[in-house]
Design an enzyme around this catalytic site. Structure first.
Site, PDB file in Angstrom:
ATOM      1  N   HIS A 374       0.699  -1.105  -0.130  1.00 33.27           N
ATOM      2  CA  HIS A 374      -0.026  -0.194  -0.041  1.00 33.27           C
ATOM      3  C   HIS A 374       0.825   1.393   0.174  1.00 33.27           C
ATOM      4  O   HIS A 374       0.241   2.445   0.237  1.00 33.27           O
ATOM      5  CB  HIS A 374      -0.856   0.108   1.170  1.00 33.27           C
ATOM      6  N   LYS A 567      -8.059  14.026   4.552  1.00 30.47           N
ATOM      7  CA  LYS A 567      -7.375  12.895   4.677  1.00 30.47           C
ATOM      8  C   LYS A 567      -6.410  12.930   5.749  1.00 30.47           C
ATOM      9  O   LYS A 567      -6.231  14.235   6.265  1.00 30.47           O
ATOM     10  CB  LYS A 567      -6.678  12.564   3.376  1.00 30.47           C
ATOM     11  N   ARG A 568      -5.394  12.178   5.860  1.00 33.58           N
ATOM     12  CA  ARG A 568      -4.361  12.481   6.963  1.00 33.58           C
ATOM     13  C   ARG A 568      -3.554  13.483   6.519  1.00 33.58           C
ATOM     14  O   ARG A 568      -3.326  13.847   5.475  1.00 33.58           O
ATOM     15  CB  ARG A 568      -3.790  10.797   7.132  1.00 33.58           C
ATOM     16  N   LYS A 573       0.828  14.360   0.921  1.00 37.37           N
ATOM     17  CA  LYS A 573      -0.451  14.741   0.584  1.00 37.37           C
ATOM     18  C   LYS A 573      -0.458  16.318   0.261  1.00 37.37           C
ATOM     19  O   LYS A 573      -1.675  16.668  -0.376  1.00 37.37           O
ATOM     20  CB  LYS A 573      -1.252  14.237   1.445  1.00 37.37           C
ATOM     21  N   THR A 678      -8.394   6.729  -2.119  1.00 40.09           N
ATOM     22  CA  THR A 678      -9.849   6.172  -2.087  1.00 40.09           C
ATOM     23  C   THR A 678     -10.827   7.293  -1.961  1.00 40.09           C
ATOM     24  O   THR A 678     -12.092   7.175  -2.421  1.00 40.09           O
ATOM     25  CB  THR A 678     -10.151   4.964  -1.225  1.00 40.09           C
ATOM     26  N   LYS A 682     -14.644   8.507  -3.769  1.00 43.97           N
ATOM     27  CA  LYS A 682     -15.648   8.915  -3.051  1.00 43.97           C
ATOM     28  C   LYS A 682     -16.318  10.296  -3.405  1.00 43.97           C
ATOM     29  O   LYS A 682     -17.783  10.413  -3.688  1.00 43.97           O
ATOM     30  CB  LYS A 682     -15.537   8.861  -1.593  1.00 43.97           C
TER      31      LYS A 682
HETATM   32  C1  OAK Z   1      -0.705   2.698   6.248  1.00 43.41           C
HETATM   33  C2  OAK Z   1       0.138   2.277   7.111  1.00 43.41           C
HETATM   34  C3  OAK Z   1       1.392   1.412   6.285  1.00 43.41           C
HETATM   35  C4  OAK Z   1       1.279   1.441   4.911  1.00 43.41           C
HETATM   36  C5  OAK Z   1       0.440   2.052   4.067  1.00 43.41           C
HETATM   37  C6  OAK Z   1      -0.438   2.703   4.734  1.00 43.41           C
HETATM   38  C7  OAK Z   1      -1.546   3.077   4.032  1.00 43.41           C
HETATM   39  O1  OAK Z   1      -2.675   3.587   4.558  1.00 43.41           O
HETATM   40  N1  OAK Z   1      -1.571   3.362   2.650  1.00 43.41           N
HETATM   41  C8  OAK Z   1      -2.691   3.938   1.840  1.00 43.41           C
HETATM   42  O2  OAK Z   1      -3.468   2.667   1.425  1.00 43.41           O
HETATM   43  C9  OAK Z   1      -4.632   3.285   0.730  1.00 43.41           C
HETATM   44  C10 OAK Z   1      -5.355   1.805   0.587  1.00 43.41           C
HETATM   45  O3  OAK Z   1      -4.798   1.041  -0.607  1.00 43.41           O
HETATM   46  C11 OAK Z   1      -4.186   3.868  -0.434  1.00 43.41           C
HETATM   47  O4  OAK Z   1      -5.403   4.333  -1.073  1.00 43.41           O
HETATM   48  C12 OAK Z   1      -3.239   5.193  -0.201  1.00 43.41           C
HETATM   49  O5  OAK Z   1      -2.826   5.668  -1.237  1.00 43.41           O
HETATM   50  C13 OAK Z   1      -2.299   4.716   0.662  1.00 43.41           C
HETATM   51  O6  OAK Z   1      -1.584   5.760   1.133  1.00 43.41           O
END
Ligand code: OAK
Length: 841
Positions: A374, A567-568, A573, A678, A682
Site C-alpha cells: 500500500h 485525509k490524513r 499529501k 480512495t 468517494k
Molecule cells: C498505512 C500504513 C502503512 C502502509 C500504508 C498505509 C496506508 O494507509 N496506505 C494507503 O493505502 C490506501 C489503500 O490502498 C491507499 O489508497 C493510499 O494511497 C495509501 O496511502
C-alpha cells in the site's frame, strides 16, 4: 469438545429457532423488549442513548441469526474461504449500515417514530468504530462489505483495540490528542469466551535429533498471553450472507492477578502481569504510512497473527483433509506487511508442530498467501531489528534465516556470482544492527503481490521490488486498483442522490452493479434532471454549512464553491500546497478592486484530518491552516469570497456528511507518492469534481470519466527524481508567487512566523522534497480554471453527471472479484434469498 445436540432433540430446536424480524411491529416489539429487559429501563426513562442501544440490539440479534446460518452453510459447503488479515478495520458506524444492508431502514424509521424517536438522532448516538488510521483501514472495511455482498465465504481477522485512533481536538489552532475509549457500550461485538488461544513470546529454542534422526526444534519457556475472540457480524447488501470479522483481545494467561502477591500486600505488582498482557491489544498505533519499529507493535503483530492462524488451522484440521489441500481450502491476504509473520508462523506450525518436511510445508505456505503493498514511501517499509526479533520470537528468527538461505541459494543459481544482487534482495539487511525486511519476506512467501492502482503497481515493479521481478518473473506481480463500497459511500452518505439515481435506472440495482450508473449519461443534458441533481448537491452543502456553523461558529455561504481536502495530514499529501494556495488567493483578493471582487466565485476551503502525534511538520501544517482561517474569516475585505475551515476530528461518520457536499476536492500528492487514494473515488461518486495530480487512482479516474471532467496539474512521477536532484545539486529558485506567500507568513500575518519556520524552511532551504514550489504555479493556474468553470453552472453540472455515470469501475465489488479470480481462486457461495430477509420494495 463439540457439543452438538443429538438428532431426537433437534426438532425442538428447529421449532423454536430464532426468526429475524421483518415487520415494523416485530421490530418495535424487539426494541421495547431490549429497553425493558436488556437495559432494565422503561418508557419513563428511555433517552436517545437507550433507544440507540435497543435498536442496535434488535438489529444485532437479527444479524447474528443470519450470521449463524451463513457460517453453517459455508461449513457445510466446505468450499474455499478467504481470510483477510488486517491490523486496521476502519468501520465507522454499524447501525445505519446494518439497516440499509438488510433493507429495513424504512421499517426502523417508522418503528422508531412510533416509539417517539427520529431515526437520524438515534443513528447519531453511535460512536465510530475507528480501528484504523486512514486509507488502508477503510479499504479493509469496504472489502468486508463487498465480500459479504458478493456472497464470498470470507473472514476478516484483526485486533480488538481498546483505544482506536485518538480523537482530535483543536486548541488555539493546535492539534491535541484525546484517547478514544470506544468500548463503553458496543452492541455489535460478541465476546467468544470459548475461543481462547495461548500465544507464546520470548523463551528459547532447543534443538535435537529424534529417534529416526530427524532434526527437531522446540520453542520453550518465555511467557504466554491469552487471545480471546470477539466476533462482529458483517452483513452483505441485499443478501442473507453475513460474514465474520474476528478481533482478538489480549489477557494475562492466569486471567486473574496473583492472589499470593495481593494478600502479601504487593498489590501493584500483583496486577502488573495482567496489565502488561492487556497492553498488547490496548491501543492502535496512530501512524499512517510510517513505521517506528517499536517492540510493542511487533508483539501486537505476532499476537494477532498467531491467534488467527491457530484458528484457521484448527478449522482446517476439522475437515480431516490432507495438508496438501490447505491452499485449495484457504486463501490468506496480507493487508500490507503488518501480518507478514503469518508466513513464518504457518511454516513453523507445519514443520515444528505437524512434522511436515520443509519443502512440502513451504509449497503450502507460498500457495496460501497473497501480499498487497500500500505504499512506496521508504519510511513506511517495515523493518525489524534482528536482536529485538531474536529476543521476542527466537524460533521465528531461525525460520526466517532458513527461508532467506533457501531463497538466496535460488537467486545464486539464477544469477551466479551477482553478489550485489544477493545483498540487495536479502531478507536480512546487513546493517548495524541487522534488520529483517518484511516486504521482502512477504514477497518471497506469497504467490502474488499486488499494488493498489496501475501507476503504483508499475512503480513497485520498477523501483522498490525491481530485483524481485527479475527473480520471480513479472507474473508474480499484479495490480488491483482500489475501490469503495457504493452502499456506504453513496446510498448511506447521500440518500437523496441514491434515490434519484434509483428512480432513473430502475431501482437500487446500481448498488450491486455499479456499471449501471452508465445509464445516467443520457440525463447529462436533461434540464429537469439537472435541476434535481443540483438541488441535492445544494442541500448537501447546506447540511455541511450547518455542521460547520455548529462546530466552528463560522458562517459559510452554501452557494460558494466548496473546496475540500480531507485525509490524513502528511507532507506527501501536500495540505501545505493547498494552504499556500489559499494564502495566495487571500493576497489576490486583497489586491482586487471592488469591481474585480464581484466577478470572483466565492469559495470555502475546507480541511480535515489527523496528524500522527509525533509528526511535528504535519502538526505545523494544521496550525497554519487554523491561523490562516482565524485571519481570513474575519477580514471585512474578504467577506464571503473566502472562508477557511478546519474540521476537527475527521473520521468515517464525518466523511459521510462531508463527501456529498464538495464541488471540488483536492488529491494533490507529489506524483508517485499516493499509492491509490480512495477518497478521490468517494468525492466523484457523489457528484464533485477533482483537482489533482497525475498520481495513484487519479490517473484511472481520468481515464474513466474523461479528461474534460477533471482538473489535473503538476509534474509527472517520471520527472520527480530529476527535479529532486536539481534541488539538491543544481539551482533551486522558488516560484515568485510562493515567495510572496512566504513573505506574508514571515511578516507575522498569521501569528508568530517562528512557528512556521520549519515548514517554509523545508521548501526554501531543505530541498523541497515534495516539490511544492515546482508545482505551485501549475496549481494556482488550475485553481483559476476551476473558478472559471464553476461560473458556468450548466456545464459544471453536466460534468458531474457524466463523471458519476462513469464511476462504475471504482466499486470495491469489482476489486473483490478481481482478487477472487487473480489471487484467491475462490468462488462465491450463492444463497437463495428468502428466509427472513427484509424487503422493502
Ligand atoms: C498505512 C500504513 C502503512 C502502509 C500504508 C498505509 C496506508 O494507509 N496506505 C494507503 O493505502 C490506501 C489503500 O490502498 C491507499 O489508497 C493510499 O494511497 C495509501 O496511502
Amino acid at each position: 469438545v463439540e457439543a452438538s445436540i443429538p438428532e431426537p432433540q433437534r426438532d425442538a430446536w428447529k421449532k423454536f429457532q430464532a426468526k429475524p424480524f421483518v415487520s415494523k411491529d416485530d421490530f418495535e416489539k424487539e426494541v421495547v423488549r431490549h429497553v425493558e429487559t436488556t437495559l432494565a429501563r422503561s418508557m419513563f426513562n428511555c433517552d436517545e442513548t437507550a433507544a440507540y442501544a435497543a435498536a442496535s440490539l434488535a438489529f444485532r440479534d437479527r444479524l447474528i441469526t443470519e450470521w449463524n446460518r451463513t457460517q453453517q452453510r459455508q461449513t457445510f459447503a466446505d468450499t474455499k474461504r478467504v481470510y483477510y488479515l488486517s491490523l486496521e478495520f476502519l468501520m465507522g458506524r454499524a447501525l445505519d449500515n446494518a439497516m440499509l444492508n438488510v433493507g429495513l431502514k424504512n421499517v426502523a424509521k417508522e418503528g422508531l417514530s412510533e416509539l417517539g424517536f427520529r431515526i437520524e438522532d438515534i443513528i447519531n448516538q453511535e460512536h465510530d468504530a475507528a480501528l484504523g488510521n486512514g486509507g488502508l483501514g477503510r479499504l479493509a472495511a469496504c472489502f468486508l462489505d463487498s465480500m459479504a455482498s458478493l456472497n464470498f465465504p470470507a473472514w476478516g481477522y484483526g485486533l480488538r483495540y481498546k483505544y482506536g485512533i485518538f480523537k482530535q481536538e483543536i486548541v488555539d489552532g493546535y492539534q491535541v490528542e484525546v484517547p478514544d475509549y470506544w468500548l463503553d457500550f458496543n452492541p455489535w461485538e460478541f465476546p467468544r469466551h470459548d475461543i481462547v488461544v495461548d500465544v507464546q513470546f520470548y523463551g528459547g529454542v532447543r534443538k535435537y535429533q529424534d529417534e529416526v534422526g530427524k532434526n527437531v526444534a522446540v520453542w520453550e519457556g518465555g511467557e504466554i498471553v491469552k487471545a480471546t475472540a470477539y466476533d462482529v457480524p458483517i452483513p452483505g447488501f441485499d443478501t442473507p450472507t453475513t460474514n465474520n470479522m474476528r478481533l482478538w483481545s489480549s489477557k494475562a494467561a492466569s486471567g486473574e492477578f496473583d492472589f499470593q502477591k495481593f494478600n502479601s500486600g504487593d498489590y501493584e505488582s500483583s496486577v502488573a502481569d495482567q496489565q502488561r498482557a492487556e497492553t498488547i491489544s490496548a491501543v492502535l498505533y496512530p501512524n499512517d504510512n510510517l513505521d517506528r519499529g517499536k517492540e510493542l507493535r511487533l508483539k501486537q503483530q505476532y499476537f494477532w497473527v498467531a491467534a488467527s492462524l491457530y484458528d484457521i488451522v484448527r478449522r482446517f484440521k476439522k475437515s480431516k483433509r490432507a495438508w496438501s489441500e490447505f491452499p485449495d481450502q484457504i486463501a490468506i491476504q496480507l493487508n500490507d506487511t503488518h501480518p507478514t509473520l503469518a508466513i513464518v508462523e504457518l511454516q513453523r506450525i507445519l514443520i515444528d508442530m505437524e512434522g511436515l518436511d520443509w519443502d512440502e510445508a513451504w509449497t503450502i505456505v507460498t500457495n496460501t498467501f497473497g501480499y498487497t503493498n500500500h505504499t512506496v514511501l521508504p519510511e513506511a517499509l517495515e523493518k525489524w531489528s534482528v536482536p529485538l526479533f531474536q529476543n521476542l520470537l527466537p524460533r521465528h528468527l531461525q525460520i526466517i534465516y532458513d527461508i532467506n538461505m533457501f531463497f538466496l541459494q535460488s537467486v545464486e543459481r539464477k544469477f551466479p556470482g551477482d553478489r550485489d544482487m544477493l545483498a540487495r534482495v536479502s531478507i536480512i539487511e546487513e546493517s548495524q544492527p541487522k534488520m529483517v525486511r518484511m516486504a521482502f519476506l512477504a514477497i518471497v512467501g506469497s504467490h502474488k503481490v499486488n499494488g493498489v492502482a496501475e501507476l503504483h503497481s508499475d512503480l513497485i515493479k520498477t523501483t522498490i521490488f525491481k530485483d524481485f521481478v527479475k527473480i520471480f518473473g513479472p507474473d508474480k506481480f499484479t495490480n488491483v486498483t482500489n475501490g469503495i463500497t457504493p452502499r456506504r459511500w453513496l446510498h448511506q452518505a447521500n440518500p437523496r442522490l441514491s434515490e434519484l439515481i434509483a428512480s432513473k435506472t430502475g431501482g437500487l440495482g446500481f448498488l450491486k452493479d455499479l456499471n449501471v450508473l452508465n445509464e445516467l449519461e443520457k440525463f447529462a443534458d436533461d434540464k429537469a434532471f439537472k435541476k434535481e441533481w443540483a438541488e441535492i448537491k445544494y442541500a448537501n452543502k447546506v447540511r455541511l454549512a450547518k455542521y460547520i456553523k455548529s462546530t466552528t461558529g463560522v458562517t459559510v455561504n452554501p452557494a460558494a464553491l466548496f473546496d475540500i481536502q480531507v485525509k490524513r495530514i502528511h507532507e506527501y499529501k501536500r495540505q501545505q500546497l493547498n494552504i499556500f494556495g489559499v494564502i495566495h488567493r487571500y493576497l489576490t483578493i486583497k489586491a482586487m478592486t471592488p469591481e474585480q471582487r464581484k466577478k470572483l466565485a466565492p469559495r470555502v476551503s475546507i480541511f480535515g484530518g489527523k496528524a500522527a502525534p509525533g509528526y511535528w511538520m504535519a502538526k505545523t501544517i494544521i496550525h497554519l491552516i487554523n491561523n490562516v482561517g482565524a485571519v481570513v474569516n474575519k477580514d471585512p475585505d474578504v467577506g464571503d469570497l473566502l472562508k477557511v475551515i478546519f474540521l476537527e476530528d475527521y473520521n468515517v461518520s464525518k466523511a459521510e456528511i462531508i463527501t456529498p457536499a464538495s464541488d471540488v476536492s483536492e488529491h494533490i500528492s507529489t506524483a508517485g507518492t499516493e499509492a491509490s487514494g480512495t477518497s478521490n473515488m468517494k468525492f466523484v461518486l457523489n457528484g464533485g469534481l477533482i483537482i489533482g495530480t497525475c498520481d495513484g487512482a487519479n490517473i484511472e479516474i481520468t481515464r474513466e470519466i474523461g479528461e474534460n471532467n477533471i482538473f489535473l496539474f503538476g509534474n509527472l512521477a517520471e520527472d520527480v527524481e530529476d527535479l529532486r536532484h536539481t534541488h539538491n545539486y543544481g539551482s533551486h529558485t522558488l516560484d515568485p508567487d510562493l515567495v510572496k506567500v512566504f513573505d506574508l507568513i514571515k511578516s507575522n500575518a498569521f501569528g508568530d512566523a517562528g512557528a512556521f519556520g520549519a515548514l517554509t524552511g523545508s521548501i526554501e532551504d531543505h530541498g523541497d522534497y515534495y516539490l511544492v514550489s515546482d508545482d505551485f504555479h501549475s496549481y494556482i493556474q488550475t485553481q483559476t480554471l476551476v473558478d472559471e468553470a464553476y461560473k458556468n453552472q450548466e456545464e459544471w453540472i453536466t460534468k458531474t453527471i457524466l463523471s458519476v455515470a462513469r464511476m462504475g469501475f471504482f466499486s470495491s465489488d469489482r476489486c473483490i472479484n478481481e482478487y477472487a479470480e487473480m489471487i484467491w481462486n475462490v468462488e462465491p457461495l450463492p444463497v437463495e434469498k428468502g428466509s427472513g430477509l427484509g424487503k422493502e420494495e
